[in-house]
Scaffold this motif. Structure first.
Motif, short mmCIF file in Angstrom:
data_model
loop_
_atom_site.label_atom_id
_atom_site.label_comp_id
_atom_site.label_asym_id
_atom_site.label_seq_id
_atom_site.Cartn_x
_atom_site.Cartn_y
_atom_site.Cartn_z
N LEU A 5 0.85 -1.19 0.00
CA LEU A 5 0.00 0.00 0.00
C LEU A 5 0.88 1.24 0.00
N PRO A 14 -1.83 5.27 3.06
CA PRO A 14 -1.82 3.80 3.14
C PRO A 14 -2.58 3.26 4.33
N SER A 15 -2.58 3.99 5.46
CA SER A 15 -3.31 3.51 6.64
C SER A 15 -4.80 3.42 6.36
N ARG A 66 -5.37 0.33 4.28
CA ARG A 66 -5.28 -0.86 5.13
C ARG A 66 -6.61 -1.08 5.87
N THR A 67 -7.16 0.00 6.44
CA THR A 67 -8.44 -0.11 7.14
C THR A 67 -9.55 -0.56 6.21
N ILE A 117 -9.27 -2.35 3.43
CA ILE A 117 -9.09 -3.76 3.06
C ILE A 117 -9.55 -4.67 4.18
N LYS A 118 -9.22 -4.32 5.39
CA LYS A 118 -9.60 -5.16 6.52
C LYS A 118 -11.11 -5.13 6.77
N THR A 159 -11.71 -10.45 2.86
CA THR A 159 -10.29 -10.42 3.19
C THR A 159 -10.02 -10.84 4.63
N GLU A 172 -1.38 -11.04 3.02
CA GLU A 172 -0.19 -10.34 3.49
C GLU A 172 -0.23 -8.88 3.04
N LEU A 173 0.03 -7.98 3.97
CA LEU A 173 0.08 -6.55 3.66
C LEU A 173 1.47 -6.01 3.93
N TRP A 174 1.91 -5.09 3.06
CA TRP A 174 3.22 -4.44 3.23
C TRP A 174 3.04 -2.93 3.14
N SER A 204 1.80 -3.89 9.95
CA SER A 204 1.17 -2.91 10.83
C SER A 204 2.14 -2.32 11.83
#
Length: 507
Positions: A404, A421-422, A425-426, A428-429, A434, A440-442, A445
């Motif tokens: 991200l 990106p944060s 991430r939120t 996607i979760k 998912t 896997e996320l890069w 966290s």
């Protein structure tokens, strides 16, 4: 956001510049209009003898130069600078205060006029009715066209498909042909027809395109690291201009490109069947044949839209291999509709594994960045990509990961800013699909992304991470998507690595 949609400023500016007289093809739509412009330009330059074709697309990809092309090649810095200086001086001397896009549009039109190109292919920037490109005089327009309409830029164009369609279809000109392409929403086609009829334009249906090489198991499975792009797809085109079908090879990937080709071929058919009076000197009938049409389609290049690239990155000394070749698919999917088209394409190629060998596991890595564009949310754009998890063919093992990132903000467009990106991430979760612990996320966290002045450096780190995800007995595919601005960063990185050859192609 500092966008003031109006034609008043650009009309004043155009009145003070050399008159624009070039025969022009005007294309609007939410998705696909750039691909249509690329196809039409390529077909016209493949004619015999070839037309000299100017093409204006927005936004630019890597450099402002690549949005203004003559014969499918970006104009030179000197040509651009000379025209831009005249446009800016005129704007300044008369206190017009034109927007950056209006200045860019005038610069493109002035370049095309100075070059005396035969035909201009002009892509609408946003909307249609009040877009700067709609200031081109009626007498210059040869054909107008509308590609698929969907929800996007609602803050400026309206909150419904119907409202957005009205804005986009308003590029129709009295007495001129207007091609309406295949629509995802039935109401879009109905609204567009009503706008065309109200203006007094001539409705032209798109061509009919059929894929002739129904894919077999084992075809077009670009997973092995360092493989080349899948071959072009054989198509049959039926259009009013020709009594017999045209057989061609389409190099643009994805089912949605069949619809874009229908629009492009519809535009060419209109050129061949509509009496253009003063523009009859262009001799479309003698210069565009079934053979030149097929050649132009095959020659089409449109970077950043399901474009395949083989990338080689140096690995740290601790790695057993000193370099690794990876297959990267770059696609500027930036809204839910284009993300769905990308997801459909990925699912299609996931179904095509070699029939004579076991299906190898696949490490699929997304490298993503998004533009902040409410009311569109990150979750809406990302959902189709991660819904892939629910539709993977039985027996196919796929490990999905996502890096991200942010992109480099485009010059002169202060309203364009990346989603942090944060937030991605939120988003996607929050997607039900998912919840698997396998995702896997890069960066992780607990390992925040370091601040980088050059986003291409961070992108290179993401590619390095993607390379580490592939096991010795796995295939791999890296997908750079979510924004054309991220794709632009990817091409800048390839240029820095000396691996940018062939991006633009040569017709």
């Amino acid at each position: 956001m500092s966008i003031d949609l109006s034609l008043d400023r650009i009309r004043k500016l155009l009145d003070l510049l050399p008159p624009y007289t070039r025969p022009t093809i005007h294309v609007a739509g939410t998705n696909g209009k750039g691909s249509v412009c690329a196809l039409v330009s390529s077909i016209l330059t493949a004619s015999s003898p070839p037309f000299v074709v100017g093409r204006f697309n927005s936004p630019h990809l890597v450099s402002v130069l690549d949005c203004i092309c003559i014969d499918n090649a970006p104009v030179s810095r000197d040509v651009y600078s000379a025209a831009r200086e005249q446009v800016e001086r005129t704007d300044r001397d008369h206190g017009i205060a034109a927007s950056n896009f209006e200045l860019l549009t005038c610069t493109a039109l002035l370049i095309f006029e100075r070059a005396a190109v035969d035909v201009v292919v002009l892509e609408v920037g946003m909307g249609g009715r009040l877009d700067a490109t709609n200031a081109v005089p009626d007498h210059c327009i040869l054909v107008s066209a509308l590609t698929a309409v969907d929800l996007d830029h609602q803050a400026f164009l309206g909150n419904t498909v119907e409202a957005i369609t009205r804005e986009k279809a308003a590029i129709a000109r009295p007495g001129k042909p207007f091609v309406i392409g295949p629509q995802l929403h039935a109401e879009a086609a109905d609204v567009a027809r009503s706008v065309v009829e109200a203006v007094g334009a001539v409705y032209v249906p798109p061509a009919r395109v059929k894929a002739m090489d129904e894919a077999r198991e084992g075809d077009h499975a670009p997973f092995v690291a360092g493989c080349e792009a899948p071959p072009p797809r054989s198509v049959q085109i039926d259009m009013a201009a020709f009594a017999d079908s045209v057989c061609a090879d389409l190099p643009l990937h994805g089912e949605h490109q069949l619809a874009n080709l229908e629009v492009a071929a519809g535009i060419i058919s209109a050129l061949l069947t509509y009496p253009f009076g003063q523009n009859s000197g262009l001799k479309f009938h003698s210069r565009i044949t079934r053979a030149t049409l097929a050649r132009g389609i095959l020659n089409t290049r449109w970077p950043g839209r399901l474009s395949y690239h083989v990338v080689q990155l140096a690995q740290p000394p601790s790695e057993r291999q000193h370099s690794r070749r990876m297959t990267v698919l770059a696609d500027g999917a930036h809204n839910p509709a284009s993300a769905s088209a990308l997801a459909d394409y990925l699912l299609d190629i996931l179904k095509k594994a070699p029939s004579d060998s076991p299906r190898r596991p696949l490490a699929l890595t997304y490298i993503l960045a998004l533009s902040h564009s409410p009311p569109k949310t990150p979750a809406q754009t990302l959902a189709p990509l991660f819904a892939l998890c629910e539709h993977i063919p039985q027996g196919r093992q796929v490990r999905i990961g996502a890096a991200l990132l942010r992109f480099t903000p485009p010059e002169g467009m202060p309203w364009v800013r990346p989603v942090p990106p944060s937030e991605m991430r939120t988003a996607i979760k929050s997607l039900d699909v998912t919840t698997s612990s396998d995702l896997e996320l890069w960066p992780g966290s607990n390992t925040p992304l370091p601040e980088e002045n050059d986003p291409t450096r961070t992108l290179e780190q993401a590619l390095q991470w993607a390379a580490t995800r592939q096991g010795d007995r796995e295939d791999a595919l890296v997908v750079v998507a979510g924004s054309l601005y991220l794709v632009a960063d990817f091409y800048r990185l390839l240029d820095r690595l000396g691996q940018a050859q062939g991006i633009w192609g040569a017709n």
